[in-house]
Design an enzyme around this catalytic site. Structure first.
Site, PDB file in Angstrom:
ATOM      1  N   ASP A   1      -9.935   3.965  77.197  1.00  0.00           N
ATOM      2  CA  ASP A   1      -9.797   2.795  76.333  1.00  0.00           C
ATOM      3  C   ASP A   1      -8.343   2.734  75.859  1.00  0.00           C
ATOM      4  OD1 ASP A   1     -12.153   0.978  74.827  1.00  0.00           O
ATOM      5  OD2 ASP A   1     -10.200   0.962  73.819  1.00  0.00           O
TER       6      ASP A   1
ATOM      7  N   ARG B   1      -7.383  -9.228  59.959  1.00  0.00           N
ATOM      8  CA  ARG B   1      -7.334  -7.805  60.296  1.00  0.00           C
ATOM      9  C   ARG B   1      -5.964  -7.189  60.028  1.00  0.00           C
ATOM     10  NH1 ARG B   1     -10.783  -6.865  65.841  1.00  0.00           N
ATOM     11  NH2 ARG B   1     -12.685  -7.889  65.186  1.00  0.00           N
TER      12      ARG B   1
HETATM   13  C1  LIG Z   1     -16.472  -4.644  73.483  1.00  0.00           C
HETATM   14  S1  LIG Z   1     -15.803  -3.129  74.003  1.00  0.00           S
HETATM   15  C2  LIG Z   1     -16.828  -2.784  75.438  1.00  0.00           C
HETATM   16  C3  LIG Z   1     -17.543  -1.464  75.336  1.00  0.00           C
HETATM   17  C4  LIG Z   1     -18.537  -1.193  76.463  1.00  0.00           C
HETATM   18  N1  LIG Z   1     -17.897  -1.252  77.751  1.00  0.00           N
HETATM   19  C5  LIG Z   1     -19.710  -2.143  76.384  1.00  0.00           C
HETATM   20  O1  LIG Z   1     -19.877  -2.990  77.270  1.00  0.00           O
HETATM   21  O2  LIG Z   1     -20.475  -2.058  75.426  1.00  0.00           O
HETATM   22  C6  LIG Z   1     -14.247  -3.605  74.776  1.00  0.00           C
HETATM   23  C7  LIG Z   1     -13.248  -2.449  74.826  1.00  0.00           C
HETATM   24  O3  LIG Z   1     -12.165  -2.786  75.726  1.00  0.00           O
HETATM   25  C8  LIG Z   1     -10.987  -2.181  75.226  1.00  0.00           C
HETATM   26  N2  LIG Z   1      -9.786  -2.810  75.803  1.00  0.00           N
HETATM   27  C9  LIG Z   1      -9.323  -4.057  75.572  1.00  0.00           C
HETATM   28  N3  LIG Z   1      -8.183  -4.258  76.234  1.00  0.00           N
HETATM   29  C10 LIG Z   1      -7.900  -3.107  76.904  1.00  0.00           C
HETATM   30  C11 LIG Z   1      -6.834  -2.696  77.758  1.00  0.00           C
HETATM   31  N4  LIG Z   1      -5.812  -3.495  78.062  1.00  0.00           N
HETATM   32  N5  LIG Z   1      -6.892  -1.444  78.279  1.00  0.00           N
HETATM   33  C12 LIG Z   1      -7.914  -0.632  77.979  1.00  0.00           C
HETATM   34  N6  LIG Z   1      -8.947  -0.952  77.168  1.00  0.00           N
HETATM   35  C13 LIG Z   1      -8.936  -2.188  76.633  1.00  0.00           C
HETATM   36  C14 LIG Z   1     -11.119  -2.375  73.722  1.00  0.00           C
HETATM   37  O4  LIG Z   1     -10.319  -1.465  72.991  1.00  0.00           O
HETATM   38  C15 LIG Z   1     -12.614  -2.179  73.485  1.00  0.00           C
HETATM   39  O5  LIG Z   1     -12.927  -0.880  73.038  1.00  0.00           O
END
Ligand SMILES: C[S@@+](CC[C@H](N)C(=O)[O-])C[C@H]1O[C@@H](n2cnc3c(N)ncnc32)[C@H](O)[C@@H]1O
Length: 270
Positions: free
Chosen positions: A140, A34
């Site tokens: 996010d 990436r």
């Molecule tokens: C797989 S997605 C989950 C989306 C949704 N909640 C679902 O269950 O389908 C995980 C998200 O967590 C966010 N994320 C990861 N670490 C984070 C952090 N430290 N603070 C805020 N968001 C974070 C990522 O950017 C990503 O968009």
């Protein structure tokens, strides 16, 4: 492809874990793949040179997170949570909530499908009970997904779990894409927020979604975040996590309700 040395890999993994909670210690190939284009764009040929740029540039740190977070999601993912909201939480709110206001947080909202599914469900539920204030906060760390969420334009594939009637009611089509109607879009407030930060909110939440986010976190980051969620909920408020996640029962004050659903204690429990 530009390869990470062991030292560079450890530095990057430690930096991301410390600042954002995400554990990339088993994701070496993913990082290399990436970050390849990012290094090229910055005109550098080693990760060590890239770290120097990263240290001095907030924009570059934003790019790094946009690249290294995992953002897969879709509407009505893990539908049991939405059934529980409709059949257990909302009927109880109707009976007991005198303020007629609900505070819901989609933490780690990615491109917004979780928050928007919640809006659609509440629109259905409160149709016969006007006057409720039900706006949703969705946060996010990735600016890229937040921009997409605010646009509200989705591939039909992301709507595959929605009923035809919801598709008709809440979307229009434009070419190959599905466009969310403004009446749904304006119900969600999107903000960039790092879940590892020390954040505060003026009012506590009735429900927090944090699904498929902590699955990528180190154990320490996960435990500390669960404690924060507990403090940010009203007594009796709920926490939804992903179905493949769990909370160690002896390490939390949350009451286990059923897989991936937890409740903050109150005098009268479910
Ligand atoms: C797989 S997605 C989950 C989306 C949704 N909640 C679902 O269950 O389908 C995980 C998200 O967590 C966010 N994320 C990861 N670490 C984070 C952090 N430290 N603070 C805020 N968001 C974070 C990522 O950017 C990503 O968009």
């Amino acid at each position: 492809m530009i390869q990470l040395t062991d030292d560079e890999f450890n530095r990057l993994v430690t930096y991301i874990r410390k600042n954002y909670g995400i554990d990339l210690s088993k994701k070496r190939l993913l990082i290399e793949a990436r970050m390849y284009s990012v290094l090229l764009q910055n005109n550098v040929s080693t990760f060590s040179e890239y770290f120097t740029i990263l240290r001095g540039s907030e924009n570059e740190r934003i790019t790094l997170l946009n690249k290294l977070t995992t953002n897969h999601t879709y509407f009505m993912r893990e539908p049991r949570h939405f059934e529980f909201l409709r059949d257990v939480i909302l009927p109880r709110q109707l009976q007991e909530n005198r303020e007629h206001s609900l505070r819901i947080w989609s933490a780690g909202c990615s491109t917004g499908e979780e928050a928007y599914t919640t809006v659609m469900l509440m629109k259905d539920f409160f149709r016969d009970h006007p006057g409720w204030d039900t706006r949703i906060l969705a946060t996010d760390i990735s600016t890229k997904v937040l921009e997409e969420a605010q646009q509200g334009v989705y591939a039909p594939e992301s709507l595959r779990n929605l009923s035809d009637s919801w598709k008709r009611l809440y979307f229009t089509t434009s070419g190959e894409t599905c466009v969310l109607r403004d009446e749904v879009r304006r119900e969600v407030i999107f903000r960039r927020l790092n879940l590892m930060d020390d954040f505060h909110f003026q009012r506590p939440f009735d429900l927090i979604f944090c699904r498929n986010v902590m699955i990528y976190f180190s154990k320490e980051a996960k435990e500390s975040l669960i404690r924060k969620f507990y403090d940010l909920l009203k007594p009796g408020g709920f926490l939804f996590i992903g179905h493949s996640e769990n909370i160690q029962r002896d390490a939390t004050n949350f009451r286990y309700i059923e897989p991936s659903i937890y409740q903050k204690g109150q005098r009268e429990t479910l």
